[in-house]
Scaffold this active site. Structure first.
Site, short mmCIF file in Angstrom:
data_model
loop_
_atom_site.label_atom_id
_atom_site.label_comp_id
_atom_site.label_asym_id
_atom_site.label_seq_id
_atom_site.Cartn_x
_atom_site.Cartn_y
_atom_site.Cartn_z
N GLU A 123 1.09 -1.21 0.00
CA GLU A 123 0.14 0.20 0.12
C GLU A 123 0.88 1.22 0.16
O GLU A 123 2.09 1.24 0.17
CB GLU A 123 -1.09 -0.09 1.26
CG GLU A 123 -1.97 -1.02 1.18
CD GLU A 123 -3.01 -1.01 2.19
OE1 GLU A 123 -2.76 -0.23 3.10
OE2 GLU A 123 -4.28 -1.64 2.18
N HIS A 239 -9.13 10.29 3.66
CA HIS A 239 -9.11 9.44 2.63
C HIS A 239 -9.20 9.97 1.09
O HIS A 239 -10.31 10.79 0.91
CB HIS A 239 -9.82 8.13 2.82
CG HIS A 239 -9.28 6.89 1.88
ND1 HIS A 239 -9.21 6.88 0.51
CD2 HIS A 239 -8.63 5.74 2.42
CE1 HIS A 239 -8.41 5.83 0.29
NE2 HIS A 239 -8.23 5.02 1.38
N ARG A 288 -1.25 9.77 1.88
CA ARG A 288 -2.55 10.22 1.91
C ARG A 288 -2.89 11.78 1.70
O ARG A 288 -3.82 12.40 1.15
CB ARG A 288 -3.49 9.38 3.12
CG ARG A 288 -3.68 8.13 2.83
CD ARG A 288 -4.62 7.60 3.74
NE ARG A 288 -4.80 6.28 3.33
CZ ARG A 288 -5.30 5.42 4.04
NH1 ARG A 288 -6.00 5.67 5.27
NH2 ARG A 288 -5.54 4.09 3.61
N HIS A 347 -11.64 10.04 7.34
CA HIS A 347 -11.48 8.89 7.30
C HIS A 347 -11.18 8.25 8.54
O HIS A 347 -11.51 7.03 9.20
CB HIS A 347 -10.64 8.29 6.28
CG HIS A 347 -10.28 6.99 5.86
ND1 HIS A 347 -11.33 5.92 5.77
CD2 HIS A 347 -9.13 6.11 6.02
CE1 HIS A 347 -10.69 4.61 5.57
NE2 HIS A 347 -9.60 5.05 5.59
N ARG A 382 -1.52 8.73 9.81
CA ARG A 382 -1.56 7.19 9.96
C ARG A 382 -1.06 6.58 8.55
O ARG A 382 -1.50 7.08 7.55
CB ARG A 382 -2.95 6.78 10.52
CG ARG A 382 -2.91 5.23 10.33
CD ARG A 382 -4.33 4.97 10.43
NE ARG A 382 -5.16 5.29 9.16
CZ ARG A 382 -5.92 4.45 8.60
NH1 ARG A 382 -6.04 3.21 8.95
NH2 ARG A 382 -6.62 4.70 7.41
C1 LIG Z 1 -13.99 2.31 5.02
C2 LIG Z 1 -12.97 2.03 6.04
C3 LIG Z 1 -11.99 1.19 5.52
C4 LIG Z 1 -10.65 1.18 6.37
N1 LIG Z 1 -10.01 0.41 6.13
C5 LIG Z 1 -8.69 -0.05 6.81
C6 LIG Z 1 -7.75 -0.98 6.52
O1 LIG Z 1 -7.89 -1.67 5.50
N2 LIG Z 1 -6.80 -1.09 7.51
C7 LIG Z 1 -6.79 -0.57 8.51
O2 LIG Z 1 -5.82 -0.71 9.42
N3 LIG Z 1 -7.73 0.40 8.85
C8 LIG Z 1 -8.63 0.68 8.26
N4 LIG Z 1 -9.82 1.60 8.33
C9 LIG Z 1 -9.69 2.21 9.81
C10 LIG Z 1 -9.99 0.90 10.86
O3 LIG Z 1 -11.14 0.21 10.33
C11 LIG Z 1 -10.59 1.74 12.14
O4 LIG Z 1 -9.58 2.66 12.66
C12 LIG Z 1 -10.67 0.46 13.10
O5 LIG Z 1 -11.38 -0.64 12.63
C13 LIG Z 1 -11.31 1.21 14.38
O6 LIG Z 1 -11.55 0.10 15.11
P1 LIG Z 1 -12.44 0.21 16.54
O7 LIG Z 1 -12.55 -1.00 17.25
O8 LIG Z 1 -11.47 1.32 17.42
O9 LIG Z 1 -13.83 1.06 16.25
P2 LIG Z 1 -14.88 0.48 15.47
O10 LIG Z 1 -14.66 -0.48 14.45
O11 LIG Z 1 -15.37 1.80 14.86
O12 LIG Z 1 -16.07 -0.01 16.40
C14 LIG Z 1 -16.55 1.01 17.32
C15 LIG Z 1 -17.80 0.32 18.16
O13 LIG Z 1 -18.21 1.02 19.26
C16 LIG Z 1 -19.53 1.16 19.37
N5 LIG Z 1 -20.02 2.27 19.97
C17 LIG Z 1 -19.74 3.51 19.68
N6 LIG Z 1 -20.32 4.44 20.37
C18 LIG Z 1 -20.92 3.73 21.36
C19 LIG Z 1 -21.88 3.95 22.65
N7 LIG Z 1 -22.11 5.30 22.70
N8 LIG Z 1 -22.44 3.12 22.97
C20 LIG Z 1 -22.16 1.71 22.89
N9 LIG Z 1 -21.40 1.35 21.74
C21 LIG Z 1 -20.83 2.24 21.04
C22 LIG Z 1 -19.92 0.98 17.76
O14 LIG Z 1 -21.17 0.45 17.79
C23 LIG Z 1 -19.04 -0.03 17.09
O15 LIG Z 1 -19.22 -1.45 17.78
C24 LIG Z 1 -10.73 1.75 7.62
C25 LIG Z 1 -11.73 2.69 8.00
C26 LIG Z 1 -12.74 2.75 7.28
C27 LIG Z 1 -13.91 3.60 7.55
#
Ligand SMILES: Cc1cc2nc3c(=O)[nH]c(=O)nc-3n(C[C@H](O)[C@H](O)[C@H](O)COP(=O)(O)OP(=O)(O)OC[C@H]3O[C@@H](n4cnc5c(N)ncnc54)[C@H](O)[C@@H]3O)c2cc1C
Length: 544
Positions: A123, A239, A288, A347, A382
């Site tokens: 990437e 992004h 990016r 993003h 990032r």
């Molecule tokens: C389209 C897209 C593609 C991506 N591709 C990549 C990739 O290929 N590689 C990479 O490393 N990163 C990628 N990223 C970034 C990465 O996906 C995220 O940074 C990472 O998944 C975040 O994980 P997380 O567990 O912190 O949060 P999330 O996966 O966003 O989960 C948050 C959770 O918290 C819950 N929540 C939020 N607020 C509350 C509340 N008040 N009460 C109860 N529950 C709550 C939500 O429902 C959810 O379950 C991408 C992001 C996007 C948007």
């Protein structure tokens, strides 16, 4: 009918550890906590929710031939534009292989090459092919689905879906638990000595975002209200290649993964020319923020910009991008025949709740991992596919600390937390309007290109929005039984507004350009600003 006393009732649940969020951070943390018992709460009706599900590229780890953690660290530090913490970055990249191994043990079916080794993609801004993926570009779905299956099987994990975490309860600087609203139980006080925030990002603060609707900065806002230190808030990655399609107002834009450019997809202007060749020596594979700014300038000048996948989809990577093909087709384009219109979109938030190297925040008993946290590794920008790795590594570190920590009696509270007042039914439109104003302001003034004057305008507009929010017509929660949708709408609105104000304040204070934070009035990086900016919500109260 319930009488008033019954309505006032708040269910009290005695929990050991509460993890908020069911993305990779929350799921990995909950799984790694065993044998310690944990309550996992998430605001969506099922565990599936958040950005993790949408990850396309994959997870970065230096496991390929010729690659090394040192090379991975060097790329991460270079993307971070002088702000990444070198020691933590080194540790993260060294843990990459073990983290992938943990996922393999949890049953994640990573894509393999003909020899059975992990298939690795290259990437942008990575020196080597080091991004492991599953199901081609549907990595997030495959990963999260598998982890959810493990969580469902785990006897130590209690899952509460449709449970909206509203506020942390802190007494004398120590976490006592949190107040949530659950579809079945109504208001619940989860009395717990340890709370882990894994609530994801803040993309919904902008109109153009790749993030799902859950990304309203709830955890960041809750931690802010609880007095936690927050850091690097000004750094938001846009992004470069979201699809520029008509989306229902407020919905997310589909992402065309970075890996497409890694595989040879080209950025074209309206006349079909590769405009990145004159912008950066790495052309399409430039960092990016450089690519996003180049596209943004063109779209601001009224031009359209395209990503051309045709060579990729007919070449050796033909089978690697099912999601991109589906995305394009769903938007009415044929990616085999025509370049796809694109636009930058909010993003990833590099900033968040400040944590130490095991995910501990400044509030005793409060932990954070994943996008809501700032470990200092991503610095000012990032490196692609480092966020899943960082979320995973820190989720497991938090769990490791908590497994070792003795259970702490949170003690008797002299009174239950106060129930919040909620907007009256007639005020819901006004609430929605305040969210729209916030998104308008952030999109117009706190986006890819910023300036002091515009940030000042944004700051006062958002202060106004916050005042209007305080004045909104409310009803006491004690006099009505709210619906979860109303609680969530209210909670997300106040969280998003607070987060927008905090990000704007941080952007105003950083008088330089660095990584994803670009200011027209200070276009250069300045040595005196080569430092993390960290503050609490009190700074907002004291500002201006
Ligand atoms: C389209 C897209 C593609 C991506 N591709 C990549 C990739 O290929 N590689 C990479 O490393 N990163 C990628 N990223 C970034 C990465 O996906 C995220 O940074 C990472 O998944 C975040 O994980 P997380 O567990 O912190 O949060 P999330 O996966 O966003 O989960 C948050 C959770 O918290 C819950 N929540 C939020 N607020 C509350 C509340 N008040 N009460 C109860 N529950 C709550 C939500 O429902 C959810 O379950 C991408 C992001 C996007 C948007």
């Amino acid at each position: 009918m319930m009488n008033v006393t019954e309505r006032q009732a708040m269910v009290v649940k005695n929990d050991d550890v509460v993890v908020v969020g069911s993305g990779i951070g929350g799921l990995a943390c909950a799984l790694s906590l065993a044998p310690r018992s944990v309550t996992l709460i998430t605001k969506t009706p099922q565990l599936q929710g958040g950005s993790s599900l949408w990850a396309q590229g994959g997870i970065a780890a230096a496991v390929g031939p010729n690659d090394s953690p040192a090379a991975h660290a060097a790329d991460t530090l270079s993307a971070g534009a002088g702000l990444s913490n070198p020691e933590r970055t080194r540790q993260l990249t060294e843990e990459g292989a073990a983290s992938l191994q943990w996922l393999v043990q949890e049953g994640i079916p990573f894509d393999r090459d003909l020899h059975g080794a992990l298939a690795l993609a290259k990437e942008a801004a990575h020196q080597f092919a080091r991004v492991a993926h599953a199901g081609g570009d549907t990595t997030g779905q495959v990963l999260i689905q598998s982890l959810i299956e493990r969580v469902r099987e785990a006897p130590t994990i209690k899952v509460l879906e449709d449970s909206f975490a509203c506020d942390l309860v802190v007494r004398k600087g120590r976490i006592q638990g949190l107040v949530a609203f659950n579809r079945n139980d109504g208001w619940v006080f989860h009395k717990a000595p340890q709370v882990v925030l894994a609530t994801g990002g803040i993309g919904m603060a902008w109109w153009h975002t790749t993030n799902p609707v859950e990304a309203t900065g709830d955890g960041l806002a809750m931690a802010a209200r609880a007095g936690a230190r927050l850091a690097n808030l000004e750094f938001v990655q846009f992004h470069p290649t979201a699809m520029a399609v008509e989306s229902k107002k407020g919905a997310s834009l589909p992402l065309l993964t970075e890996a497409l450019r890694g595989a040879g997809a080209l950025l074209l202007d309206e006349s079909g020319e590769r405009f990145m060749l004159t912008e950066h020596p790495l052309a399409e594979l430039a960092p990016r923020d450089v690519v996003a700014r180049a596209i943004h300038r063109k779209t601001c000048a009224g031009q359209r910009v395209f990503l051309d996948l045709r060579a990729v989809l007919t070449g050796e990577h033909a089978a690697a991008f099912p999601q991109a093909i589906e995305t394009a087709r769903a938007a009415g384009f044929d990616p085999y025949e025509e370049p796809l219109p694109i636009t930058p979109a909010a993003h990833y938030h590099m900033g968040g709740v400040e944590v130490d190297n095991v995910g501990r925040t400044s509030v005793e008993g409060l932990w954070a991992c994943g996008e809501v946290a700032t470990t200092g590794i991503h610095g000012a920008n990032r490196l692609a596919s480092n966020s899943l790795l960082e979320a995973l590594v820190y989720a497991r570190r938090v769990a490791g600390e908590l497994r070792r920590a003795p259970g702490i009696e949170s003690g008797e509270l002299s009174s239950l937390p106060k129930l919040p007042d909620l907007p009256s039914e007639s005020a819901l439109d006004a609430l929605h309007e305040l969210v729209n104003k916030t998104r308008d302001t952030m999109s117009r003034y706190v986006g890819i290109l910023r300036s002091g004057d515009e940030l000042d305008i944004a700051y006062s507009k958002l202060a106004n929005v916050a005042r209007n929010l305080r004045d909104i017509d409310t009803v006491s929660s004690q006099l009505q039984t709210p619906a979860i949708d109303v609680v969530r709408q209210w909670g997300e609105a106040r969280n998003l507004i607070l987060v927008a104000r905090l990000v704007t304040l941080a952007a105003m204070r950083r008088k330089e350009s660095r990584g994803a934070h670009y200011r027209d009035d200070y276009p250069q990086s300045r040595p005196e600003w080569q430092k993390q900016q960290s503050f609490t919500v009190d700074t907002l109260r004291g500002a201006h």
